[in-house]
Design an enzyme around this catalytic site. Structure first.
Site, mmCIF file in Angstrom:
data_model
loop_
_atom_site.group_PDB
_atom_site.id
_atom_site.type_symbol
_atom_site.label_atom_id
_atom_site.label_comp_id
_atom_site.label_asym_id
_atom_site.label_seq_id
_atom_site.Cartn_x
_atom_site.Cartn_y
_atom_site.Cartn_z
ATOM 1 N N ALA A 91 0.875 -1.176 0.000
ATOM 2 C CA ALA A 91 0.000 0.000 0.000
ATOM 3 C C ALA A 91 0.906 1.217 0.000
ATOM 4 O O ALA A 91 1.299 1.737 1.044
ATOM 5 C CB ALA A 91 -0.922 0.001 1.207
ATOM 6 N N ILE A 92 1.309 1.618 -1.202
ATOM 7 C CA ILE A 92 2.249 2.737 -1.366
ATOM 8 C C ILE A 92 1.475 4.049 -1.460
ATOM 9 O O ILE A 92 1.950 5.088 -1.026
ATOM 10 C CB ILE A 92 3.101 2.550 -2.650
ATOM 11 N N GLY A 93 0.296 3.980 -2.059
ATOM 12 C CA GLY A 93 -0.511 5.188 -2.201
ATOM 13 C C GLY A 93 -0.038 6.086 -3.330
ATOM 14 O O GLY A 93 -0.127 7.317 -3.230
ATOM 15 N N ASN A 148 -4.047 3.626 -15.442
ATOM 16 C CA ASN A 148 -4.229 2.824 -14.229
ATOM 17 C C ASN A 148 -5.549 3.222 -13.600
ATOM 18 O O ASN A 148 -5.616 4.161 -12.804
ATOM 19 C CB ASN A 148 -3.048 3.058 -13.277
ATOM 20 N N CYS A 151 -6.042 1.130 -9.316
ATOM 21 C CA CYS A 151 -5.177 1.083 -8.136
ATOM 22 C C CYS A 151 -6.038 0.788 -6.905
ATOM 23 O O CYS A 151 -7.018 1.473 -6.644
ATOM 24 C CB CYS A 151 -4.445 2.405 -7.932
ATOM 25 N N GLY A 266 2.418 -12.223 -11.095
ATOM 26 C CA GLY A 266 3.193 -13.331 -10.555
ATOM 27 C C GLY A 266 4.179 -13.976 -11.508
ATOM 28 O O GLY A 266 4.624 -15.098 -11.264
ATOM 29 N N GLY A 287 6.761 -8.142 -12.824
ATOM 30 C CA GLY A 287 6.499 -7.162 -11.776
ATOM 31 C C GLY A 287 7.245 -7.442 -10.495
ATOM 32 O O GLY A 287 8.452 -7.185 -10.381
#
Lengths: 325, 308
Positions: A91-93, A148, A151, A266, A287
């Site tokens: 959870a980087i925001g 995006n 998110c 993944g 990723g």
């Protein structure tokens, strides 16, 4: 090259193929051709400079940069990350310097290193998406925009555009209307039918879709009874979500066979890339694997030609959607 | 500029230019050092590039753990019978470090490093006070050697909950003009915390710069005390990291700049920061709580491990 299994019915074709002759080029619609199908997952590669210390990032098909917003964002407090079984929550925001600073500082580096760049943009409103697409009009070296719209780390789930067809249509319409490059809609698998959302994005003018974004997850420390993330919930990524990515790509490809798909979720091996392509992806993003191994994307790219040659395929694109019932 | 790829019997080194490398490194030695664990790796290219304050990110091959674990470099040796080696210190606090503690001679471990910005060495000939909490002392002992090479005075102040959590007191004494210890239970040195002793040491040694490493709450207290006494203070912080290489943005620390408070990455903008500029009150509340209550989240000094 005398492997007896080469004539196995699983193999692609007759004559022997030299890995050096394997053609990795892929087309994502009429206006976007990549030299190879390996790109980066937004938010796992910053804007390329950090990983360039380990390998020449221009070797990748494209670098998909960390999402950029209209204004600079400080992001969420720590802890921003929690390791989970075969994956992680984050959870980087959307911490980022904002579009102006990004254009002034990050894009010039990508340009000077001649890196094909796909810019991920994130907004709170359709107007913000439009503004970001306008700012990126004719930006040098930008080969596509990834909108995006999914998110998971936002205050209000109602503003996750990709959870609703109409909202997806509205946001993508704004971006596609002003963008000078192909637009990909980044979708979440946290929906009832992702192929409907993909259809809405396509109808609104998206060239293709990028699937999947992280899934919304949560973890609680049983000792402290507190959530492991300061934001309480966060996006789940890593090998744990790969089957969901394969499923999502498959569902979209079945419903919209012509729609270009950048598959992700993944991926950490050549076989994972092939699996997503078999499900219907044209290109594949690496990723979270980059966190574990900064050279992951390069190693997968370097392993692809041998894998394809050994299995009798001259290209990767011939495997697109080629899973067998 | 092409990538360096050299292959030996058990190692592959990958990297470019003068930056960090990724290498599969053979374990030269595993040993217990007091209450902590030590692993020494054969890593000549990393040893050559490493500086005090930097860290290595270790790939863990445990089923429950997929992310690399960051550890401060404790010592390097450039020469000797095993060419260059890099040594790390760790405490067993989760599945990753539990796996690491089962490594022994000849095992091969995947390392990325050296990562992060090192401690800036003084430009002036000043007296240096090194303040460590738990095994946060490890990178400071490495730093003490570099400072000694510049003929600078070094004083050491190490604190921990108990005597066995003080890392390598003997080495601290050997490398310093004076060494003091604090323990919360009084089992070694002064009963209390490092900031109880720090002002007296600064006065006695005429300290011109403080270097500190340890739990966040300790670093906050040391930074505050240093500011009060008007002594510059460099701190090596711990934050949980997913990548260690600057791409994931999980390990951020709130830092005051003239344009306001920004979240800087501990891995690439740090881990060494000017303690006076860190916005300690805005540091993740659980990081501070964990440091204070000692619940093992790998925050007892050295580098952090994601929570088990």
């Amino acid at each position: 090259m005398t492997d007896a299994t080469r004539s196995d019915s699983r193999r692609g074709g007759g004559s022997e193929i030299d890995p050096a002759d394997v053609d990795l080029r892929v087309a994502l619609g009429d206006k976007l051709a990549l030299r190879n199908p390996i790109v980066t997952g937004s938010g796992t590669f910053a804007s390329g400079q950090e990983v360039d210390r380990f390998f020449d990032v221009r070797r990748l098909g494209a670098v998909v940069v960390k999402s950029v917003t209209v204004e600079p964002r400080r992001g969420l407090p720590t802890p921003r990350m929690a390791e989970t079984a075969a994956g992680m929550l984050n959870a980087i925001g959307l911490q980022n310097p904002g579009i102006d600073a990004w254009l002034a500082h990050d894009l010039p580096w990508l340009n000077s290193h001649r890196v094909p760049t796909i810019v991920s943009i994130a907004g709170n409103t359709t107007a913000e998406y439009r503004h970001l697409a306008e700012r990126l009009r004719d930006a040098p070296g930008v080969v596509a925009i990834e909108a995006n719209i999914s998110c998971p780390n936002v205050d209000d789930r109602d503003i996750v555009f990709a959870c609703r067809e109409e909202a997806t249509h509205e946001a993508i319409t704004q971006v596609a209307r002003v963008s000078s490059v192909p637009v990909f809609a980044k979708l979440t698998p946290d929906v009832t039918d992702i192929s409907l959302i993909a259809g809405a994005a396509h109808e609104a003018g998206a060239t293709g879709v990028s699937v999947i974004n992280t899934l919304l997850g949560m973890a609680i420390d049983t000792e402290t009874r507190r959530p492991k993330l300061a934001a309480i919930t966060g996006g789940l990524s890593g090998p744990a979500i790969k089957p969901i990515a394969v499923r999502a790509v498959h569902q979209i490809h079945e419903a919209h066979p012509q729609l270009p798909i950048i598959g992700m979720g993944g991926v950490r091996s050549v076989e994972d890339v092939v699996e997503l392509v078999l499900a219907g992806a044209s290109a594949v993003a690496v990723g979270t694997a980059t966190f574990t191994n900064p050279l992951a994307a390069l190693e997968i790219l370097e392993g692809l030609p041998s894998w394809l040659a050994e299995h009798g395929y001259a290209t990767l694109r011939q495997l697109r959607g080629a899973w067998r019932r | 500029m092409s990538s360096i790829v050299s292959r030996g019997s058990s190692t592959t080194v990958q990297g470019r230019g003068e930056g960090p490398l990724r290498a599969r490194c053979e374990v030269l030695a595993y040993r217990k050092l007091g209450g902590y664990h030590s692993l020494t790796f054969v890593a000549p290219e990393m040893a050559e590039r490493a500086q005090p304050g930097q860290f290595v990110a270790v790939a863990v091959e445990a089923r429950e753990a997929t992310l690399r674990r960051p550890f401060s470099i404790y010592s390097v040796s450039q020469h000797g019978p095993w060419a260059g080696t890099v040594e790390i210190i760790f405490d067993v606090v989760g599945p990753g470090t539990r796996w690491l503690a089962t490594r022994s001679k000849h095992h091969v471990v995947d390392l990325v490093g050296p990562l992060g910005k090192p401690f800036p060495l003084p430009a002036q000939p000043v007296s240096c006070l090194l303040v460590g909490g738990g095994y946060g002392a490890a990178p400071l002992l490495y730093l003490a050697q570099a400072l000694a090479q510049q003929s600078l005075r070094v004083d050491m102040l190490l604190g921990a909950a108990t005597q066995e959590r003080i890392f390598n007191a003997i080495e601290a004494k050997r490398l310093s003009a004076s060494a003091q210890f604090t323990t919360e239970d009084g089992s070694l040195g002064v009963e209390g915390v490092v900031t109880d002793v720090m002002p007296r040491m600064i006065e006695a040694a005429g300290t011109g710069v403080i270097y500190a490493c340890g739990p966040m709450a300790m670093l906050a207290a040391v930074s505050a005390a240093a500011k009060e006494l008007d002594v510059p203070c460099q701190v090596a912080v711990e934050e949980e990291m997913a990548c260690g290489t600057g791409v994931c943005w999980t390990c951020v620390l709130p830092y005051r700049r003239k344009d306001g408070v920004v979240n800087l990455r501990a891995c690439t903008d740090g881990p060494v920061f000017n303690g006076a500029r860190v916005a300690w009150s805005a540091v993740g509340t659980s990081a501070m709580a964990n440091a204070e209550d000692g619940r093992g989240r790998g925050r007892r000094g050295g580098r952090a491990e994601p929570a088990p």
